[in-house]
Design a protein around this motif. Structure first.
Motif, PDB file in Angstrom:
ATOM      1  N   TYR A 170      61.020  64.982  37.376  1.00 61.47           N
ATOM      2  CA  TYR A 170      59.963  65.588  38.260  1.00 61.47           C
ATOM      3  C   TYR A 170      59.468  66.683  37.436  1.00 61.47           C
ATOM      4  O   TYR A 170      60.137  67.469  36.565  1.00 61.47           O
ATOM      5  CB  TYR A 170      60.427  66.127  39.612  1.00 61.47           C
TER       6      TYR A 170
ATOM      7  N   HIS B 133      48.967  65.218  30.123  1.00 56.72           N
ATOM      8  CA  HIS B 133      49.647  64.246  29.151  1.00 56.72           C
ATOM      9  C   HIS B 133      48.532  63.913  27.936  1.00 56.72           C
ATOM     10  O   HIS B 133      48.934  63.539  26.977  1.00 56.72           O
ATOM     11  CB  HIS B 133      49.592  62.957  30.054  1.00 56.72           C
TER      12      HIS B 133
ATOM     13  N   TYR C 275      47.629  54.934  31.765  1.00 64.04           N
ATOM     14  CA  TYR C 275      49.018  55.377  32.051  1.00 64.04           C
ATOM     15  C   TYR C 275      49.866  54.375  32.449  1.00 64.04           C
ATOM     16  O   TYR C 275      49.469  53.812  33.674  1.00 64.04           O
ATOM     17  CB  TYR C 275      48.920  56.657  32.754  1.00 64.04           C
ATOM     18  N   GLU C 276      50.924  54.271  32.005  1.00 62.19           N
ATOM     19  CA  GLU C 276      52.053  53.335  32.677  1.00 62.19           C
ATOM     20  C   GLU C 276      52.694  54.031  33.754  1.00 62.19           C
ATOM     21  O   GLU C 276      52.363  55.179  34.138  1.00 62.19           O
ATOM     22  CB  GLU C 276      53.080  52.973  31.525  1.00 62.19           C
ATOM     23  N   ASN C 277      53.462  53.494  34.669  1.00 65.25           N
ATOM     24  CA  ASN C 277      54.372  54.023  35.537  1.00 65.25           C
ATOM     25  C   ASN C 277      53.444  54.408  36.641  1.00 65.25           C
ATOM     26  O   ASN C 277      53.734  55.624  37.185  1.00 65.25           O
ATOM     27  CB  ASN C 277      55.194  55.002  35.193  1.00 65.25           C
ATOM     28  N   ASN C 278      52.443  54.029  36.886  1.00 64.78           N
ATOM     29  CA  ASN C 278      51.243  54.492  38.070  1.00 64.78           C
ATOM     30  C   ASN C 278      51.798  53.790  39.238  1.00 64.78           C
ATOM     31  O   ASN C 278      52.012  52.395  39.303  1.00 64.78           O
ATOM     32  CB  ASN C 278      49.826  54.111  37.884  1.00 64.78           C
TER      33      ASN C 278
ATOM     34  N   LYS D  96      55.841  60.590  34.119  1.00 62.86           N
ATOM     35  CA  LYS D  96      55.613  59.313  33.879  1.00 62.86           C
ATOM     36  C   LYS D  96      56.527  58.642  33.174  1.00 62.86           C
ATOM     37  O   LYS D  96      56.474  57.355  32.982  1.00 62.86           O
ATOM     38  CB  LYS D  96      54.244  59.441  33.059  1.00 62.86           C
ATOM     39  N   THR D  97      57.736  59.315  32.762  1.00 62.00           N
ATOM     40  CA  THR D  97      58.615  58.715  32.110  1.00 62.00           C
ATOM     41  C   THR D  97      59.772  58.100  32.690  1.00 62.00           C
ATOM     42  O   THR D  97      60.590  57.488  32.265  1.00 62.00           O
ATOM     43  CB  THR D  97      59.305  59.825  31.231  1.00 62.00           C
ATOM     44  N   GLY D  98      59.613  58.099  34.077  1.00 54.22           N
ATOM     45  CA  GLY D  98      60.828  57.392  34.784  1.00 54.22           C
ATOM     46  C   GLY D  98      61.203  57.813  36.008  1.00 54.22           C
ATOM     47  O   GLY D  98      60.940  59.304  36.201  1.00 54.22           O
TER      48      GLY D  98
END
Lengths: 297, 297
Positions: free
Chosen positions: B243, B69, A171-174, B237-239
Motif C-alpha cells: 500500500y 508512476h 497501467y497493469e493491475n487495475n 500497482k505492484t501487487g
C-alpha cells in the motif's frame, strides 16, 4: 428468480460484476447510481450492484454519499473486477486495423489508454461516447466506419466485434471494486471458487483534532491485531473541519474483537456505523462462452 | 503570457478553477488528464490545472497514478471550486421551463441531481452528453428543442442560456479540489484574497502490516502536533498487500517539524516522497462579468 439492479448500460464493467455473481437471475440496468439505490430501497429490485471505487462508470463519492446520507442499505458482498480495455473493430476491418482513422470510447477509457493510442495509432482522431459499450454499439451499427472502439470483452461479444489488441490500458493491475447491496444483511454470497477473503466496512466520525484522534482510532484496531485494508478520510457535508473515515477490516464481524474495538471508539466519542460485513469475491474475465480468437499483434 | 493547460472542454469546472487563478493568461484545453500532464512535462505549457478529487470531469485515481508512476511534476497550488449545478434553458423557453420534455447533461451530473429531477421534472426524458458544457452547447445550437441542460454558470454564460433553477444538485457543500502542477516547485500562487491555508502532500509507502505500521506513521505526525487534513490508502500497482498513503498536512514544509517527521518515517522503513508544498485557494463562483438575472422558482 431475483431481480438484480446494476448501473448500466449493458456491456459495462458493472454488468460484468453482476453477471459474475448473479448468472441466471434477471439483470435490470439503471441509468444512475441513485436510481438503482432508490429502486432497492423501494423493493422494486432484490439486490443492487454498483461501483464503490472510482471507475470509468461511476463515482465512489456518489455511492458513499448515498449510502451514508440517504439509504440504510447494507453491503452484503464485494466483487473485484480487473479493468481490461481492448481495441476492437468490426470483423470486416480486422485485417487492416492499423489503418483506422477514428477511435471511439468513454473519455476516461481514452485517458487510460493514452500511451497506447499515442504510440500505436498516432494519426487517429479520438471521439467520446457516454460509455465504452456505446462505442462498441456504434461500430456494430455502422460497419462502413473506418474506426475502432476501446471497450471490454463483454462489449466485444455483445456487439460482435473483433478484438485486435488486448489490454491496451497504460497501467497493469487495475481493479475496480463493486458492492452488492441488499435491504437486509445477509451471508448468501459464498461461492468458494472466487472468494478471496472477508471484510467489514465501518464509517467512523471524528468531530475534531484529526491527527491525534485518528491515531487513537487506529490504536483500537492495532492492539487487537485487527488488520485494516483501507482507510479513507472524507469531509462531512456539514462543514469544514468535520471528517468521517471509511475503514475496511479484513474479517467478518466476530463476537469479541470487532465489537470491542467499536465499543472503545464510541467511548472515545467517535460515532461508528457498520456499513456491512461481507465476503469478497473476484470476478474472472472469461465469463460465459467467450470464444478466444488469435490476436494479431 | 504563460500557457496554462487544463482538462477541457471549455465551460467545465476545471476551466472555472483555471480562470479563477490564471485570469489573463492563455488557457489551453486538453482532452485528457494524461495528455495535459505530458504537455507540461514536455514544456509545451507552463502550468497544468487538473482535478485531484473525484468529480464529474476526472478521476483522482488517474491523476494520482500519473503523478506517482509517470511524472515528477510538483503540485504548486490547490484550488477548491464549489460544484453548483443549475438547470438552464434557451432564453426563448425560460417562461415555460416546467413544460420541457428532455434534460441533457453528463451522466454524473444527472445522477447528482437525481432527487430534483425526479421531484420537479418527473416526466422529462434524460439524455447523456460527454460533459455538462456539451449539454449547454447542444441547447444553444438548436433553440427548437424543448429541452433543458444541467450545467454550471460558466456554461450558461458561454452558450447564452438562462438559468431557471439554481443549485439543483441533491447535496450541499459539494466541493472539488483541483491541483496546479508546474515543472519545478514554486510559491508563486499567493493571492491573499482567496487563500484559505497551506498544505504539504506526502506519499508514504508501507510495505507490510498495514494497521500497525500506519499507527506508527501517524505517531510521527501526532506527537509533533502536525495536523493532517486527509489520509487515503491506495494499493500499489505492484501487487496485492502493498500500500501507499497520500497524506495532507495543513502547513508548508518547514525547517524542523516536517523534515523531522519525514526522517522518522524513513527510519521506520517507509518510503516518503513530497508531492508538493503549496497554498490552498478557494474559487468563488462569480467569475468575470456574470450578470445575475432574477431566478424564477
Amino acid at each position: 428468480m431475483n431481480k438484480i439492479g446494476y448501473l448500466g448500460p449493458k456491456g459495462t464493467f458493472t454488468e460484468m460484476a453482476a453477471v459474475s455473481i448473479f448468472a441466471g437471475e434477471e439483470l435490470v440496468p439503471f441509468e444512475t447510481i441513485p436510481a438503482c439505490m432508490d429502486a432497492l430501497a423501494a423493493e422494486d429490485i432484490d439486490r443492487a450492484v454498483i461501483p464503490l471505487e472510482n471507475t470509468i462508470e461511476g463515482s465512489v463519492n456518489m455511492t458513499l454519499d448515498y449510502l451514508i446520507h440517504k439509504h440504510n442499505l447494507p453491503i452484503i458482498g464485494e466483487v473485484t473486477v480487473p479493468i481490461e480495455q481492448h481495441l476492437m473493430v468490426h470483423p470486416s476491418r480486422a485485417e487492416q486495423w492499423r489503418e483506422i482513422e477514428d477511435v471511439y470510447s468513454h473519455p476516461h477509457a481514452i485517458a487510460q489508454c493514452h500511451d497506447f493510442l499515442t504510440d500505436i495509432l498516432p494519426g487517429a482522431s479520438l471521439h467520446y461516447t457516454n460509455s465504452t459499450s456505446a462505442a462498441a454499439e456504434k461500430l456494430h451499427d455502422d460497419p462502413s466506419m473506418n474506426a475502432a472502439a476501446v471497450a471490454n470483452v463483454l462489449a466485444a461479444e455483445q456487439y460482435g466485434l473483433t478484438i485486435v489488441n488486448e489490454n491496451v490500458h497504460d497501467y497493469e493491475n487495475n481493479h475496480t471494486r463493486f458492492v452488492v447491496l441488499a435491504q437486509e444483511a445477509s451471508m448468501e454470497l459464498q461461492p468458494a471458487a472466487s472468494r478471496t477473503g472477508d471484510k467489514t466496512t465501518l464509517m467512523v466520525t471524528l468531530p475534531s483534532d484529526f491527527s491525534g484522534a485518528l491515531h487513537q482510532v487506529l490504536s483500537a484496531f492495532a492492539w487487537r491485531k485487527l488488520n485494516l485494508t483501507k482507510i479513507e478520510s472524507r469531509p462531512m457535508k456539514t462543514g469544514i473541519g468535520n471528517y468521517f473515515f471509511v475503514i475496511d477490516v479484513d474479517q467478518l464481524m466476530d463476537d469479541v474483537l470487532l465489537p470491542g474495538a467499536v465499543a472503545e471508539l464510541e467511548a472515545l466519542g467517535c460515532g461508528v456505523r457498520i456499513l456491512g460485513s461481507y465476503p469478497c469475491l473476484f470476478s474472472v474475465e472469461e465469463i460465459e462462452s467467450t470464444e478466444k480468437k488469435p490476436i494479431p499483434k
